[in-house]
Design an enzyme around this catalytic site. Structure first.
Site, PDB file in Angstrom:
ATOM      1  N   ARG A 181      36.459  53.924  37.600  1.00 13.21           N
ATOM      2  CA  ARG A 181      35.622  53.493  38.435  1.00 13.21           C
ATOM      3  C   ARG A 181      35.355  54.238  39.522  1.00 13.21           C
ATOM      4  O   ARG A 181      36.561  54.860  40.679  1.00 13.21           O
ATOM      5  CB  ARG A 181      35.942  52.263  39.157  1.00 13.21           C
ATOM      6  CG  ARG A 181      34.990  51.100  40.459  1.00 13.21           C
ATOM      7  CD  ARG A 181      35.328  49.863  40.267  1.00 13.21           C
ATOM      8  NE  ARG A 181      36.466  49.462  40.737  1.00 13.21           N
ATOM      9  CZ  ARG A 181      36.340  48.217  41.173  1.00 13.21           C
ATOM     10  NH1 ARG A 181      35.746  47.738  41.210  1.00 13.21           N
ATOM     11  NH2 ARG A 181      37.971  47.773  41.632  1.00 13.21           N
ATOM     12  N   ASP A 467      43.003  43.826  47.742  1.00 16.35           N
ATOM     13  CA  ASP A 467      42.572  44.979  47.601  1.00 16.35           C
ATOM     14  C   ASP A 467      41.310  45.258  48.358  1.00 16.35           C
ATOM     15  O   ASP A 467      41.498  44.388  50.051  1.00 16.35           O
ATOM     16  CB  ASP A 467      42.798  45.142  46.132  1.00 16.35           C
ATOM     17  CG  ASP A 467      41.128  44.955  45.707  1.00 16.35           C
ATOM     18  OD1 ASP A 467      40.175  44.108  46.225  1.00 16.35           O
ATOM     19  OD2 ASP A 467      40.825  44.951  44.413  1.00 16.35           O
TER      20      ASP A 467
END
Ligand SMILES: CC(=O)SCCNC(=O)CCNC(=O)[C@H](O)C(C)(C)COP(=O)(O)OP(=O)(O)OC[C@H]1O[C@@H](n2cnc3c(N)ncnc32)[C@H](O)[C@@H]1OP(=O)(O)O
Ligand SMILES: O=CC(=O)O
Ligand SMILES: [Mg+2]
EC number: 2.3.3.9
Length: 566
Positions: A181, A467
């Site tokens: 990603r 996160d």
């Protein structure tokens, strides 16, 4: 083309070393011989080519985001675009999923850190998504080491020696399939300048990884296909069109068939939920499905409705997948993907194993099982795990409910979800807003930024994975509650969120963080700097688009000149 050298001083020796760069490219990050093998002249030439071809398109797409934001701030609601009705109503399908990733029932995610990559590939999950995004603090060191680690992983040579534990990590015979990603379109890479401007972060991540790994990947991982990607934070199908063109250019450079590269797009912004067909259509030769990026989606709900005080979210902990707007999003994603012949991936449950409390651990596992059971029964073809310790339980839920089928693309069509409306997707969530919610947002936000500034992009806090996406929810929610002087529920006193109250909360939560982690760690960490950044963002007159954009200035280190702002 004539090249020139981008020189930096080697600090210990008095000799000049440097990256061999193509014309127009300037590397301002620290020199390291390992990095230099990644930043080869040919690889940089490829990245520069991507940047030159697509920078105008990217700039335009970012301008369109700003325009859409203005419309939402002036009261408009996101919705389906009448101009692309023909795409939504047309009967077309995407290219068939590559056999190597037909079965994706459990995918583990994690930053591109060496030990974690090995652990994730060995974890028993079907897929590992290696993350340059939500889970990574994009320092030069993290990004470049990440590229070195991925190259070694794809070559099968990766190993890691944990000296403290005298343990050597190596890959098992059987490993998860690798997806990568890259960062979102909005983030620059300030250590690589192309034609006098910072490069686009995701083109650097994609370009370097693709250049060094496409060939080995297709032999060892992709059974003739690949490499595979996850694409984050898109808001409109025009952004997917850019990725599609990037893929076509990369395939052409490599001399591989169109449709070799495959990507799963995260539907993790509110505007994008109205563009799912359009996004798949743009990427129809390169798609391998969509994923419910539920944490950024919640962040995006607040951001999109930043100027809509009638649409305030309740406490972060109350915005789960059973809220009508969240369930509708997941159901429509499944219906859309299966109609178009691709995977509909579930999202991340934030719970992680709790080592020192077996009762709490069982309760956390139970929440994960329930969440995954809802996903598989709804028709998702697979889902995400944040930690290897969760994989057996999640795998069991998917095995029990999916049986021998590799996926549910053909078996669960969810035609019922075809009737979901804009009203369903935007329905205002229910729940209370409390002082505890404000405190938790503050405590988590500050600790996350402190970790991020010191190079760690995903952390365990209060037994949950945090996160960039989850921290964003804390930030924008605080901002919105402050902006509208929200009256908090729960204590019957009708306390309003004001600057004074927030100031006191910040002070008290900083004291609590210090008590919890200890004076020494607090002093040595970057909690005070994090507090400043987080507080500024929560109290800003105009909401920052991303927490990490401003924070990025604090981790850019230009060599040999020292730290530098963009
Ligand atoms: C919203 C989104 O975008 S979700 C996707 C992005 N977020 C992520 O990917 C988060 C991934 N998860 C993580 O980073 C971690 O699990 C954390 C930070 C949440 C918790 O980390 P820790 O507290 O260090 O975990 P813990 O100490 O229990 O780790 C135990 C072992 O599991 C390994 N491990 C933990 N999580 C992972 C992971 N996701 N991938 C690979 N290995 C992992 C650790 O490296 C450690 O290995 P070791 O025993 O060989 O030393
Ligand atoms: O990237 C995933 C998310 O939930 O955000
Ligand atoms: Mg995300």
């Amino acid at each position: 083309m004539v090249g020139f050298e981008s020189f930096v001083e080697a600090p210990s020796k008095e000799v000049k070393v440097g990256y061999d760069v193509p014309e127009g490219v300037d590397i301002r990050g620290r020199f390291d011989p390992d990095f230099a093998r990644i930043l080869s002249k040919d690889a940089l030439q490829f990245v520069a080519g991507l940047q030159r071809e697509f920078r105008g398109h990217i700039r335009y797409a970012m301008e369109c985001r700003k325009e859409a934001k203005m419309r939402y701030n002036n009261g408009a609601l996101p919705g389906f675009d009448p101009a692309t009705k023909y795409v939504r109503e047309g009967e077309w399908v995407c290219a068939a999923p590559p056999p190597a990733v037909a079965d994706r029932r459990v995918e583990i995610t994690g930053p591109v850190e060496r030990k974690m990559i090995i652990n994730a590939l060995n974890s028993g999950a079907k897929v590992f998504m290696a993350d340059f995004e939500d889970a990574l603090s994009p320092s030069w060191e993290n990004l470049m080491r990440g590229q070195v680690n991925l190259r070694d992983a794809v070559n099968g040579t990766i190993s890691f020696h944990d000296k403290a534990r005298n343990r050597v990590y190596k890959l098992n015979e059987q490993t998860a399939k690798l997806f990568v990603r890259p960062r979102g379109w909005h983030l620059p890479e300030a250590h690589i300048f192309i034609d006098g401007e910072p490069a686009t972060g995701c083109l650097v991540d994609f370009g370097l990884y693709f250049f060094h790994n496409w060939s080995a990947f297709r032999k060892t991982q992709g059974q003739g296909f690949g490499p595979f990607f996850y694409l984050p934070k898109m808001e409109h199908s025009r952004e997917a069109r850019i990725w599609n063109s990037v893929f076509e250019r990369a395939e052409k450079m490599a001399g591989i068939e169109k449709g070799s590269i495959r990507a799963t797009v995260l539907i993790e912004t509110l505007p994008a939920v109205f563009q799912m067909d359009e996004i798949l259509y743009e990427l129809r030769d390169h798609s391998v499905g969509l994923n419910c990026g539920r944490w950024d989606y919640i962040f995006s709900y607040v951001k999109t409705f930043q100027a809509h005080p009638d649409r305030l979210l309740p406490d972060r902990v109350l915005v789960g997948m059973t809220q009508h707007f969240m369930r509708s999003y997941s159901d429509l994603l499944i219906r859309t993907c299966h109609r178009r012949g691709v995977h509909a991936m579930g999202g991340m449950a934030a719970q992680i194993p709790i080592r020192d409390d077996s009762k709490a651990n069982e309760a956390a596992l139970d929440l994960v099982r329930k969440d995954k059971l809802r996903e598989v029964r709804a028709g998702h073809d697979g889902t995400w795990a944040a930690h290897p310790g969760l994989i057996p339980a999640i795998m069991e839920v998917f095995n029990d409910n999916m049986g021998n089928k590799a996926n549910q693309i053909q078996s669960v069509k969810r035609e019922d979800a075809a009737n979901l409306t804009e009203g369903d997707l935007l329905q205002i969530p229910r729940g209370v807003r409390t002082m505890d919610g404000l405190r938790l947002n503050t405590r988590v936000g500050i600790q996350y930024v402190a970790a991020w500034l010191t190079g760690t992009g995903s952390v365990p806090l209060y037994n949950l994975m945090e996160d960039a996406a989850t921290a964003e929810i804390s930030r924008v929610q605080n901002w919105q509650w402050l902006k509208y002087g929200v009256e908090l529920d729960g204590d019957g006193l009708g306390v309003k969120v004001t600057r004074d109250l927030f100031g006191r909360v910040v002070e008290e939560e900083m004291a609590r963080i210090e008590r919890e982690i200890g004076k020494d760690k607090f002093q040595k960490g970057m909690y005070k700097e994090a507090c400043k950044i987080f507080t500024r963002q929560c109290t800003a007159a105009v909401l920052d688009d991303f927490l990490t954009l401003d924070a990025y200035n604090h981790i850019v280190i230009h060599h040999p000149k020292g730290s530098s702002r963009l």
